[in-house]
Design a protein around this motif. Sequence first.
Motif, mmCIF file in Angstrom:
data_model
loop_
_atom_site.group_PDB
_atom_site.id
_atom_site.type_symbol
_atom_site.label_atom_id
_atom_site.label_comp_id
_atom_site.label_asym_id
_atom_site.label_seq_id
_atom_site.Cartn_x
_atom_site.Cartn_y
_atom_site.Cartn_z
ATOM 1 N N ILE A 133 31.642 -77.010 36.819
ATOM 2 C CA ILE A 133 33.098 -77.076 36.770
ATOM 3 C C ILE A 133 33.632 -75.644 36.884
ATOM 4 C CG2 ILE A 133 33.255 -79.245 35.502
ATOM 5 C CD1 ILE A 133 33.592 -77.682 32.946
ATOM 6 N N PRO A 134 34.691 -75.446 37.675
ATOM 7 C CA PRO A 134 35.072 -74.065 38.059
ATOM 8 C C PRO A 134 35.937 -73.333 37.055
ATOM 9 C CG PRO A 134 36.472 -75.638 39.180
ATOM 10 C CD PRO A 134 35.493 -76.462 38.362
ATOM 11 N N ILE A 135 35.709 -73.532 35.768
ATOM 12 C CA ILE A 135 36.472 -72.769 34.772
ATOM 13 C C ILE A 135 36.100 -71.288 34.832
ATOM 14 C CG2 ILE A 135 36.855 -72.417 32.303
ATOM 15 C CD1 ILE A 135 36.758 -75.427 31.946
ATOM 16 N N PRO A 136 34.808 -70.937 34.791
ATOM 17 C CA PRO A 136 34.466 -69.504 34.945
ATOM 18 C C PRO A 136 34.900 -68.950 36.297
ATOM 19 C CG PRO A 136 32.612 -70.739 34.045
ATOM 20 C CD PRO A 136 33.613 -71.750 34.507
ATOM 21 N N CYS A 137 34.736 -69.749 37.349
ATOM 22 C CA CYS A 137 35.141 -69.306 38.688
ATOM 23 C C CYS A 137 36.629 -68.989 38.725
ATOM 24 C CB CYS A 137 34.789 -70.405 39.700
ATOM 25 S SG CYS A 137 35.370 -70.090 41.382
ATOM 26 N N GLY A 138 37.438 -69.866 38.103
ATOM 27 C CA GLY A 138 38.883 -69.664 38.114
ATOM 28 C C GLY A 138 39.316 -68.452 37.321
ATOM 29 N N PHE A 139 38.717 -68.258 36.154
ATOM 30 C CA PHE A 139 39.103 -67.107 35.338
ATOM 31 C C PHE A 139 38.558 -65.804 35.917
ATOM 32 C CE2 PHE A 139 40.215 -70.444 32.423
ATOM 33 C CZ PHE A 139 41.280 -69.921 31.717
ATOM 34 N N ALA A 140 37.421 -65.892 36.631
ATOM 35 C CA ALA A 140 36.942 -64.709 37.348
ATOM 36 C C ALA A 140 37.898 -64.359 38.483
ATOM 37 C CB ALA A 140 35.542 -64.957 37.900
ATOM 38 N N TYR A 141 38.462 -65.383 39.127
ATOM 39 C CA TYR A 141 39.482 -65.169 40.168
ATOM 40 C C TYR A 141 40.680 -64.418 39.590
ATOM 41 C CZ TYR A 141 43.819 -66.745 42.474
ATOM 42 O OH TYR A 141 45.068 -66.817 43.026
ATOM 43 N N LEU A 142 41.116 -64.800 38.385
ATOM 44 C CA LEU A 142 42.216 -64.090 37.736
ATOM 45 C C LEU A 142 41.827 -62.660 37.391
ATOM 46 C CD1 LEU A 142 43.454 -66.880 35.285
ATOM 47 C CD2 LEU A 142 44.574 -66.157 37.409
ATOM 48 N N ALA A 143 40.571 -62.486 36.924
ATOM 49 C CA ALA A 143 40.112 -61.161 36.511
ATOM 50 C C ALA A 143 39.975 -60.218 37.701
ATOM 51 C CB ALA A 143 38.783 -61.276 35.768
ATOM 52 N N VAL A 144 39.467 -60.741 38.827
ATOM 53 C CA VAL A 144 39.278 -59.908 40.025
ATOM 54 C C VAL A 144 40.612 -59.577 40.669
ATOM 55 C CG1 VAL A 144 38.280 -59.860 42.352
ATOM 56 C CG2 VAL A 144 36.944 -60.748 40.441
ATOM 57 N N GLY A 145 41.541 -60.551 40.683
ATOM 58 C CA GLY A 145 42.866 -60.309 41.225
ATOM 59 C C GLY A 145 42.945 -60.308 42.739
ATOM 60 N N LEU A 146 41.948 -60.881 43.402
ATOM 61 C CA LEU A 146 41.939 -60.938 44.865
ATOM 62 C C LEU A 146 42.150 -62.372 45.336
ATOM 63 C CD1 LEU A 146 38.796 -58.688 45.567
ATOM 64 C CD2 LEU A 146 41.204 -58.024 45.789
ATOM 65 N N PRO A 147 42.798 -62.574 46.488
ATOM 66 C CA PRO A 147 42.943 -63.935 47.013
ATOM 67 C C PRO A 147 41.580 -64.541 47.343
ATOM 68 C CG PRO A 147 44.403 -62.393 48.163
ATOM 69 C CD PRO A 147 43.454 -61.571 47.350
ATOM 70 N N MET A 148 41.510 -65.863 47.288
ATOM 71 C CA MET A 148 40.290 -66.545 47.704
ATOM 72 C C MET A 148 40.006 -66.200 49.163
ATOM 73 S SD MET A 148 38.752 -68.299 45.395
ATOM 74 C CE MET A 148 39.028 -68.842 43.707
ATOM 75 N N GLY A 149 38.733 -65.859 49.436
ATOM 76 C CA GLY A 149 38.364 -65.480 50.792
ATOM 77 C C GLY A 149 36.925 -65.829 51.092
ATOM 78 N N ALA A 150 36.391 -65.223 52.134
ATOM 79 C CA ALA A 150 35.041 -65.542 52.584
ATOM 80 C C ALA A 150 34.003 -65.280 51.502
ATOM 81 C CB ALA A 150 34.719 -64.729 53.837
ATOM 82 N N ALA A 151 34.184 -64.203 50.724
ATOM 83 C CA ALA A 151 33.212 -63.877 49.677
ATOM 84 C C ALA A 151 33.093 -64.997 48.665
ATOM 85 C CB ALA A 151 33.607 -62.577 48.979
ATOM 86 N N ASN A 152 34.209 -65.644 48.331
ATOM 87 C CA ASN A 152 34.178 -66.736 47.362
ATOM 88 C C ASN A 152 33.379 -67.919 47.887
ATOM 89 O OD1 ASN A 152 37.276 -65.533 47.365
ATOM 90 N ND2 ASN A 152 36.337 -65.620 45.344
#
Length: 259
Positions: free
Chosen positions: A42-61
Amino acid sequence: MLEHLNFNFSFYDWLLIIMVTALGTLSAYLKDPQLKAVTATIPIPCGFAYLAVGLPMGAANAISGFMCLLYVHIVRILHYKVKIPIVPSIIAGLAFFVALGTFLMPRVPDTEPVFIGACIFDFIVGVVLFQTQSYKSGVRYKTPLPVYIKAPAIAGVVGGLMLIKRLMGGFCTSFPMMNSIVSYESRYSLGDQCRQLPLFLIAGPFMFIEMHFIETRLGWNHWIVLLCGYILFAAIYWPLNKELKRRNENAERQYSSRA
Protein backbone atom coordinates in the motif's frame (compact mmCIF):
# COMPACT_ATOMS: atom_id res chain seq x y z
CA MET A 1 29.70 11.00 -0.50
CA LEU A 2 28.91 12.33 2.99
CA GLU A 3 27.74 15.67 1.66
CA HIS A 4 24.97 13.88 -0.26
CA LEU A 5 23.57 12.19 2.87
CA ASN A 6 20.40 13.54 4.43
CA PHE A 7 21.44 14.50 7.97
CA ASN A 8 18.97 17.38 8.37
CA PHE A 9 15.52 15.79 8.47
CA SER A 10 12.64 17.99 7.37
CA PHE A 11 9.09 17.88 8.75
CA TYR A 12 8.10 15.51 5.96
CA ASP A 13 11.09 13.29 6.68
CA TRP A 14 10.00 12.90 10.29
CA LEU A 15 6.41 12.32 9.18
CA LEU A 16 7.61 9.60 6.82
CA ILE A 17 9.63 7.95 9.61
CA ILE A 18 6.59 7.97 11.91
CA MET A 19 4.26 6.53 9.26
CA VAL A 20 6.65 3.79 8.14
CA THR A 21 7.47 2.89 11.75
CA ALA A 22 3.77 2.57 12.58
CA LEU A 23 3.07 0.49 9.47
CA GLY A 24 6.17 -1.65 9.98
CA THR A 25 5.26 -2.31 13.61
CA LEU A 26 1.77 -3.33 12.53
CA SER A 27 3.21 -5.79 10.02
CA ALA A 28 5.35 -7.37 12.74
CA TYR A 29 2.27 -8.34 14.76
CA LEU A 30 0.14 -9.59 11.87
CA LYS A 31 0.11 -13.39 11.58
CA ASP A 32 -1.38 -13.60 8.08
CA PRO A 33 1.56 -13.56 5.59
CA GLN A 34 -0.54 -11.95 2.87
CA LEU A 35 -1.61 -9.14 5.19
CA LYS A 36 2.05 -8.59 6.02
CA ALA A 37 2.73 -8.32 2.28
CA VAL A 38 -0.15 -5.87 1.89
CA THR A 39 1.49 -3.48 4.35
CA ALA A 40 4.54 -3.44 2.06
CA THR A 41 2.56 -2.58 -1.09
CA ILE A 42 0.00 0.00 0.00
CA PRO A 43 1.53 3.34 -1.07
CA ILE A 44 1.53 5.14 2.28
CA PRO A 45 5.36 5.26 2.46
CA CYS A 46 5.50 6.03 -1.27
CA GLY A 47 3.09 8.94 -0.84
CA PHE A 48 4.83 10.46 2.15
CA ALA A 49 8.20 10.03 0.43
CA TYR A 50 6.67 11.97 -2.49
CA LEU A 51 5.84 14.78 -0.05
CA ALA A 52 9.32 14.61 1.49
CA VAL A 53 11.14 14.70 -1.87
CA GLY A 54 8.94 17.50 -3.20
CA LEU A 55 9.26 16.47 -6.86
CA PRO A 56 6.42 15.71 -9.30
CA MET A 57 5.78 12.08 -10.14
CA GLY A 58 8.00 11.14 -13.06
CA ALA A 59 9.94 8.38 -14.76
CA ALA A 60 12.07 7.70 -11.66
CA ASN A 61 8.95 6.87 -9.64
CA ALA A 62 7.66 4.39 -12.21
CA ILE A 63 11.06 2.75 -12.70
CA SER A 64 11.64 2.43 -8.96
CA GLY A 65 8.39 0.49 -8.65
CA PHE A 66 9.86 -2.22 -10.88
CA MET A 67 13.15 -2.01 -8.98
CA CYS A 68 11.21 -2.78 -5.81
CA LEU A 69 9.98 -5.98 -7.44
CA LEU A 70 13.59 -6.90 -8.23
CA TYR A 71 14.52 -6.19 -4.61
CA VAL A 72 12.03 -8.67 -3.12
CA HIS A 73 13.07 -11.42 -5.53
CA ILE A 74 16.75 -10.80 -4.78
CA VAL A 75 16.05 -11.22 -1.07
CA ARG A 76 13.95 -14.35 -1.66
CA ILE A 77 16.57 -15.99 -3.89
CA LEU A 78 19.48 -15.15 -1.60
CA HIS A 79 17.69 -16.35 1.52
CA TYR A 80 15.89 -19.43 0.17
CA LYS A 81 18.09 -20.59 -2.70
CA VAL A 82 21.58 -19.43 -1.73
CA LYS A 83 20.87 -19.96 2.01
CA ILE A 84 22.21 -16.55 3.06
CA PRO A 85 20.79 -15.31 6.41
CA ILE A 86 17.87 -12.91 6.06
CA VAL A 87 19.62 -9.74 7.29
CA PRO A 88 22.57 -9.94 4.83
CA SER A 89 20.05 -10.83 2.10
CA ILE A 90 18.05 -7.68 2.86
CA ILE A 91 21.22 -5.56 2.95
CA ALA A 92 22.27 -6.98 -0.44
CA GLY A 93 18.84 -6.20 -1.89
CA LEU A 94 18.93 -2.65 -0.56
CA ALA A 95 22.48 -2.17 -1.85
CA PHE A 96 21.32 -3.27 -5.30
CA PHE A 97 18.42 -0.79 -5.21
CA VAL A 98 20.63 2.11 -4.06
CA ALA A 99 23.37 1.35 -6.59
CA LEU A 100 20.94 1.06 -9.49
CA GLY A 101 18.95 4.11 -8.39
CA THR A 102 22.02 6.35 -8.06
CA PHE A 103 23.28 5.10 -11.43
CA LEU A 104 19.99 5.72 -13.23
CA MET A 105 19.03 9.03 -11.58
CA PRO A 106 21.26 11.30 -13.72
CA ARG A 107 20.74 9.16 -16.83
CA VAL A 108 16.97 8.69 -17.09
CA PRO A 109 15.39 11.53 -19.12
CA ASP A 110 12.76 13.33 -17.07
CA THR A 111 10.28 13.55 -19.93
CA GLU A 112 6.62 12.60 -20.15
CA PRO A 113 7.12 10.01 -22.95
CA VAL A 114 9.71 8.17 -20.82
CA PHE A 115 7.43 8.44 -17.79
CA ILE A 116 4.39 7.08 -19.63
CA GLY A 117 6.52 4.34 -21.21
CA ALA A 118 7.82 3.26 -17.79
CA CYS A 119 4.27 3.18 -16.42
CA ILE A 120 3.10 1.00 -19.32
CA PHE A 121 6.06 -1.33 -18.78
CA ASP A 122 5.22 -1.64 -15.05
CA PHE A 123 1.58 -2.39 -15.84
CA ILE A 124 2.41 -5.08 -18.41
CA VAL A 125 4.93 -6.77 -16.09
CA GLY A 126 2.43 -6.66 -13.23
CA VAL A 127 -0.38 -8.22 -15.28
CA VAL A 128 1.87 -10.94 -16.73
CA LEU A 129 3.23 -11.89 -13.30
CA PHE A 130 -0.18 -11.79 -11.66
CA GLN A 131 -1.60 -14.16 -14.28
CA THR A 132 1.34 -16.57 -14.47
CA GLN A 133 2.81 -16.78 -10.96
CA SER A 134 2.17 -19.75 -8.71
CA TYR A 135 -0.05 -19.35 -5.65
CA LYS A 136 0.56 -20.77 -2.21
CA SER A 137 -0.28 -19.62 1.29
CA GLY A 138 2.74 -18.84 3.40
CA VAL A 139 3.64 -19.49 7.03
CA ARG A 140 1.68 -17.64 9.72
CA TYR A 141 4.07 -15.86 12.07
CA LYS A 142 4.25 -12.76 14.24
CA THR A 143 7.14 -11.34 16.21
CA PRO A 144 7.48 -12.49 19.84
CA LEU A 145 9.13 -9.19 20.82
CA PRO A 146 7.12 -6.66 22.85
CA VAL A 147 6.09 -3.51 21.01
CA TYR A 148 8.32 -1.27 23.17
CA ILE A 149 11.34 -3.09 21.73
CA LYS A 150 10.09 -3.72 18.19
CA ALA A 151 8.83 -0.19 17.42
CA PRO A 152 12.08 1.65 18.38
CA ALA A 153 14.10 -0.95 16.45
CA ILE A 154 12.01 -0.35 13.32
CA ALA A 155 12.23 3.43 13.81
CA GLY A 156 16.02 3.15 13.96
CA VAL A 157 16.10 1.17 10.71
CA VAL A 158 13.80 3.64 8.93
CA GLY A 159 15.80 6.62 10.20
CA GLY A 160 19.00 5.04 8.90
CA LEU A 161 17.44 4.47 5.49
CA MET A 162 16.32 8.11 5.36
CA LEU A 163 19.97 9.19 5.42
CA ILE A 164 20.40 8.13 1.79
CA LYS A 165 17.25 9.84 0.49
CA ARG A 166 19.13 12.53 -1.42
CA LEU A 167 21.24 10.02 -3.31
CA MET A 168 18.25 8.80 -5.33
CA GLY A 169 15.94 11.76 -5.90
CA GLY A 170 12.64 10.53 -7.35
CA PHE A 171 13.76 6.92 -6.97
CA CYS A 172 13.33 7.40 -3.22
CA THR A 173 9.52 7.24 -3.41
CA SER A 174 9.49 3.47 -4.00
CA PHE A 175 12.63 2.81 -1.96
CA PRO A 176 11.96 -0.47 -0.10
CA MET A 177 11.77 0.95 3.40
CA MET A 178 8.59 -0.97 4.21
CA ASN A 179 9.60 -3.89 2.04
CA SER A 180 12.88 -4.27 3.94
CA ILE A 181 10.99 -4.40 7.24
CA VAL A 182 8.37 -6.80 5.85
CA SER A 183 11.11 -8.96 4.30
CA TYR A 184 12.46 -9.53 7.80
CA GLU A 185 9.06 -10.06 9.39
CA SER A 186 8.04 -12.35 6.48
CA ARG A 187 11.27 -14.30 6.34
CA TYR A 188 9.31 -17.56 6.59
CA SER A 189 6.96 -16.57 3.74
CA LEU A 190 8.85 -14.36 1.29
CA GLY A 191 6.85 -15.90 -1.55
CA ASP A 192 3.77 -14.00 -0.34
CA GLN A 193 5.69 -10.74 -0.52
CA CYS A 194 6.83 -11.51 -4.08
CA ARG A 195 3.27 -12.43 -5.14
CA GLN A 196 1.94 -9.14 -3.75
CA LEU A 197 4.28 -6.81 -5.68
CA PRO A 198 2.57 -7.34 -9.09
CA LEU A 199 -0.54 -5.73 -7.61
CA PHE A 200 1.47 -2.57 -6.93
CA LEU A 201 2.85 -2.67 -10.49
CA ILE A 202 -0.70 -2.85 -11.85
CA ALA A 203 -2.29 -0.16 -9.68
CA GLY A 204 0.75 2.07 -9.12
CA PRO A 205 1.15 3.38 -12.70
CA PHE A 206 -2.43 4.70 -12.73
CA MET A 207 -1.76 6.50 -9.46
CA PHE A 208 1.55 7.91 -10.77
CA ILE A 209 -0.01 9.19 -14.01
CA GLU A 210 -2.99 10.76 -12.27
CA MET A 211 -0.78 12.50 -9.71
CA HIS A 212 1.64 13.70 -12.40
CA PHE A 213 -0.99 15.35 -14.55
CA ILE A 214 -2.98 16.82 -11.65
CA GLU A 215 0.17 18.43 -10.29
CA THR A 216 1.74 19.59 -13.56
CA ARG A 217 -1.45 20.68 -15.31
CA LEU A 218 -3.65 21.89 -12.47
CA GLY A 219 -0.99 22.89 -9.94
CA TRP A 220 -2.93 21.52 -6.99
CA ASN A 221 -1.50 21.22 -3.49
CA HIS A 222 0.66 18.11 -2.92
CA TRP A 223 -1.68 16.80 -0.22
CA ILE A 224 -4.69 16.96 -2.56
CA VAL A 225 -2.65 15.37 -5.35
CA LEU A 226 -1.66 12.56 -3.00
CA LEU A 227 -5.25 12.02 -1.82
CA CYS A 228 -6.45 11.72 -5.42
CA GLY A 229 -3.70 9.21 -6.10
CA TYR A 230 -4.61 7.14 -3.04
CA ILE A 231 -8.27 6.98 -4.05
CA LEU A 232 -7.49 5.73 -7.55
CA PHE A 233 -4.90 3.26 -6.27
CA ALA A 234 -7.35 1.80 -3.73
CA ALA A 235 -10.07 1.43 -6.36
CA ILE A 236 -7.75 -0.76 -8.46
CA TYR A 237 -5.76 -2.48 -5.72
CA TRP A 238 -8.63 -3.62 -3.50
CA PRO A 239 -10.36 -5.97 -5.99
CA LEU A 240 -6.99 -7.28 -7.16
CA ASN A 241 -6.06 -8.11 -3.57
CA LYS A 242 -9.35 -9.95 -3.07
CA GLU A 243 -8.62 -11.99 -6.20
CA LEU A 244 -5.10 -12.76 -4.97
CA LYS A 245 -6.52 -13.97 -1.67
CA ARG A 246 -9.03 -16.17 -3.52
CA ARG A 247 -6.27 -17.72 -5.65
CA ASN A 248 -4.14 -18.40 -2.58
CA GLU A 249 -7.08 -20.05 -0.84
CA ASN A 250 -7.86 -22.19 -3.91
CA ALA A 251 -4.24 -23.29 -4.12
CA GLU A 252 -4.29 -24.21 -0.42
CA ARG A 253 -7.49 -26.26 -0.85
CA GLN A 254 -6.03 -28.10 -3.83
CA TYR A 255 -2.86 -28.83 -1.87
CA SER A 256 -4.87 -30.12 1.10
CA SER A 257 -7.02 -32.36 -1.11
CA ARG A 258 -3.91 -34.01 -2.60
CA ALA A 259 -2.26 -34.53 0.80
